[in-house]
Design an enzyme around this catalytic site. Structure first.
Site, mmCIF file in Angstrom:
data_model
loop_
_atom_site.group_PDB
_atom_site.id
_atom_site.type_symbol
_atom_site.label_atom_id
_atom_site.label_comp_id
_atom_site.label_asym_id
_atom_site.label_seq_id
_atom_site.Cartn_x
_atom_site.Cartn_y
_atom_site.Cartn_z
ATOM 1 N N GLU A 38 37.853 51.131 45.927
ATOM 2 C CA GLU A 38 38.138 50.180 47.015
ATOM 3 C C GLU A 38 38.924 50.851 48.148
ATOM 4 O O GLU A 38 38.681 50.579 49.331
ATOM 5 C CB GLU A 38 38.915 48.982 46.454
ATOM 6 C CG GLU A 38 38.067 48.139 45.508
ATOM 7 C CD GLU A 38 38.901 47.092 44.776
ATOM 8 O OE1 GLU A 38 39.759 47.482 43.949
ATOM 9 O OE2 GLU A 38 38.718 45.901 45.042
ATOM 10 N N ALA A 47 43.854 50.341 39.897
ATOM 11 C CA ALA A 47 45.167 49.697 39.831
ATOM 12 C C ALA A 47 45.814 50.105 38.512
ATOM 13 O O ALA A 47 45.117 50.434 37.552
ATOM 14 C CB ALA A 47 44.998 48.183 39.892
ATOM 15 N N GLY A 86 40.482 50.157 42.116
ATOM 16 C CA GLY A 86 41.209 50.225 43.379
ATOM 17 C C GLY A 86 41.011 51.554 44.107
ATOM 18 O O GLY A 86 41.166 51.611 45.335
ATOM 19 N N GLU A 141 36.371 46.832 36.684
ATOM 20 C CA GLU A 141 37.289 45.720 36.411
ATOM 21 C C GLU A 141 36.758 44.725 35.386
ATOM 22 O O GLU A 141 37.518 44.148 34.610
ATOM 23 C CB GLU A 141 37.645 44.981 37.716
ATOM 24 C CG GLU A 141 38.575 45.743 38.650
ATOM 25 C CD GLU A 141 37.862 46.713 39.577
ATOM 26 O OE1 GLU A 141 36.655 46.963 39.380
ATOM 27 O OE2 GLU A 141 38.523 47.218 40.509
HETATM 28 N N1 COA Z 1 46.271 52.541 35.091
HETATM 29 C C1 COA Z 1 47.272 53.084 34.407
HETATM 30 N N2 COA Z 1 47.193 54.293 33.791
HETATM 31 C C2 COA Z 1 46.034 54.961 33.919
HETATM 32 C C3 COA Z 1 44.939 54.452 34.620
HETATM 33 C C4 COA Z 1 45.092 53.181 35.241
HETATM 34 N N3 COA Z 1 44.109 52.640 35.965
HETATM 35 N N4 COA Z 1 43.925 55.339 34.547
HETATM 36 C C5 COA Z 1 44.375 56.366 33.834
HETATM 37 N N5 COA Z 1 45.652 56.146 33.435
HETATM 38 C C6 COA Z 1 46.513 57.013 32.638
HETATM 39 C C7 COA Z 1 46.125 57.004 31.173
HETATM 40 O O1 COA Z 1 46.689 55.889 30.498
HETATM 41 C C8 COA Z 1 46.715 58.312 30.710
HETATM 42 O O2 COA Z 1 48.113 58.153 30.575
HETATM 43 P P1 COA Z 1 48.872 58.765 29.275
HETATM 44 O O3 COA Z 1 48.623 60.249 29.340
HETATM 45 O O4 COA Z 1 50.308 58.377 29.474
HETATM 46 O O5 COA Z 1 48.223 58.129 28.076
HETATM 47 C C9 COA Z 1 46.480 59.219 31.905
HETATM 48 O O6 COA Z 1 46.326 58.365 33.020
HETATM 49 C C10 COA Z 1 45.248 60.078 31.767
HETATM 50 O O7 COA Z 1 44.135 59.214 31.529
HETATM 51 P P2 COA Z 1 43.141 59.403 30.291
HETATM 52 O O8 COA Z 1 42.512 58.056 30.003
HETATM 53 O O9 COA Z 1 43.846 60.060 29.132
HETATM 54 O O10 COA Z 1 42.074 60.420 30.890
HETATM 55 P P3 COA Z 1 40.537 60.555 30.486
HETATM 56 O O11 COA Z 1 40.053 61.779 31.180
HETATM 57 O O12 COA Z 1 40.368 60.474 29.002
HETATM 58 O O13 COA Z 1 39.814 59.279 31.102
HETATM 59 C C11 COA Z 1 39.344 57.661 32.840
HETATM 60 C C12 COA Z 1 39.763 59.118 32.497
HETATM 61 C C13 COA Z 1 39.461 57.526 34.353
HETATM 62 C C14 COA Z 1 37.886 57.452 32.388
HETATM 63 C C15 COA Z 1 40.263 56.661 32.133
HETATM 64 O O14 COA Z 1 41.595 57.028 32.372
HETATM 65 C C16 COA Z 1 40.071 55.236 32.556
HETATM 66 O O15 COA Z 1 39.101 54.599 32.169
HETATM 67 N N6 COA Z 1 41.026 54.713 33.380
HETATM 68 C C17 COA Z 1 41.007 53.336 33.810
HETATM 69 C C18 COA Z 1 39.989 53.107 34.883
HETATM 70 C C19 COA Z 1 39.954 51.634 35.284
HETATM 71 O O16 COA Z 1 39.605 50.771 34.505
HETATM 72 N N7 COA Z 1 40.340 51.389 36.525
HETATM 73 C C20 COA Z 1 40.309 50.053 37.085
HETATM 74 C C21 COA Z 1 41.604 49.380 36.902
HETATM 75 S S1 COA Z 1 41.569 47.735 37.570
#
Ligand code: COA
Length: 259
Positions: A113, A65, A110, A133
């Site tokens: 999911e 999400a 999500g 989460e």
């Molecule tokens: N919601 C909003 N933005 C997200 C996102 C999310 N769930 N997951 C990634 N992004 C965005 C990042 O903020 C970043 O945006 P920016 O370039 O404007 O800063 C972009 O996507 C790239 O992500 P980034 O974190 O820089 O890539 P990474 O390779 O370093 O890490 C992940 C990848 C997937 C490990 C990391 O993005 C992450 O932990 N995301 C969240 C996962 C999560 O908690 N999901 C459950 C949500 S309920």
């Protein structure tokens, strides 16, 4: 229909829905959820569509999400958000047309999911899965606490849910979260081939298998077996059953009409 955050393409009876916010790793904001809902409804309604392939653009399937949006929600609006997402994902799960998730990268929160709401999951070798989460002080709101234990068992589900750890495709395969792993370059062709093999079967039979599994899963075995027997009887009255059995006897491929 024009979409902003997804693409929808129809080729050879396969509707390919691609979540398309690669700069945000395809995070599910309100707009994506609404468009996924429109896309699955239109695939279900369109007689030209036999099945659905769901994937993500860029290096993620869906990284969860949209956390920027989540930050703004309070109790009432967050509950409504969860219900909207659950409703859309359920429409993938209850689709009488088969849905396959082609998981090309991160399937987190999500995203995991959404993949679980599809009937079958094929992952690229580089895919990563998780329900992180709890790291945000939340729990999965799009069905993760319910579908994950149903797919992988309660103990493994709780491990993923409570630790928020990410697992690779090999581990996801080992625990039964994905059906198959393929090299990244083969992902869409492998998913397409599997979907085509399903589409060669009787569409009413496929639809009733999906319904029997979905409806039978959470009722007593006696009720579920009754559902199965009724569906079996119903299918026995179809032209497709006559064609399927006749084709076997005549040693030829069946040509199903969906009637
Ligand atoms: N919601 C909003 N933005 C997200 C996102 C999310 N769930 N997951 C990634 N992004 C965005 C990042 O903020 C970043 O945006 P920016 O370039 O404007 O800063 C972009 O996507 C790239 O992500 P980034 O974190 O820089 O890539 P990474 O390779 O370093 O890490 C992940 C990848 C997937 C490990 C990391 O993005 C992450 O932990 N995301 C969240 C996962 C999560 O908690 N999901 C459950 C949500 S309920």
């Amino acid at each position: 229909m024009p979409y902003d955050t997804i693409t929808f393409a129809l080729t050879d009876r396969i509707a390919t829905i691609t979540v398309n916010r690669p700069d945000k790793l395809n995070a599910l904001n309100d707009r994506v959820i609404a468009e996924l809902g429109e896309a699955i409804d239109s695939a279900r309604a369109n007689p030209e569509v036999g099945g659905v392939l769901l994937t993500g653009a860029g290096r993620a399937f869906v990284a969860g999400a949209d956390i920027v949006e989540l930050e703004q929600h309070g109790a009432v609006s967050a509950k409504a958000l969860a219900q909207r997402g659950q409703d859309v994902f359920r429409r993938f799960e209850t689709s009488p047309k088969p849905t396959i998730a082609a998981v090309n990268g991160f399937a987190l929160g999500g995203g995991c999911e959404l993949a679980m709401a599809c009937h079958i999951r094929i992952a690229s070798e580089s895919a990563k899965f998780g329900q992180p989460e709890v790291k945000l002080g939340l729990l999965p709101g799009y069905g993760g606490t319910q579908r994950l234990p149903r797919l992988v068992g309660k103990g493994r589900a709780l491990q993923l849910l409570l630790t928020g750890e990410m697992i690779d495709a090999a581990e996801a395969y080992r625990i039964g979260l994905v059906n198959r792993i393929v090299p990244a370059g083969d992902l869409l062709s492998a998913a397409t081939t599997m979907l085509q093999s399903i589409l060669a079967n009787g569409p009413l039979a496929v639809a009733h298998c999906i319904e029997a599994v979905n409806r039978g899963y959470d009722v007593t075995l006696d009720e579920a077996l009754a559902l199965e027997a009724t569906a079996f009887g119903l299918l026995a009255a179809t032209a497709d059953k006559r064609e399927g059995t006749r084709a076997f006897v005549e040693k030829r491929a069946a040509k199903f009409s969906g009637a």
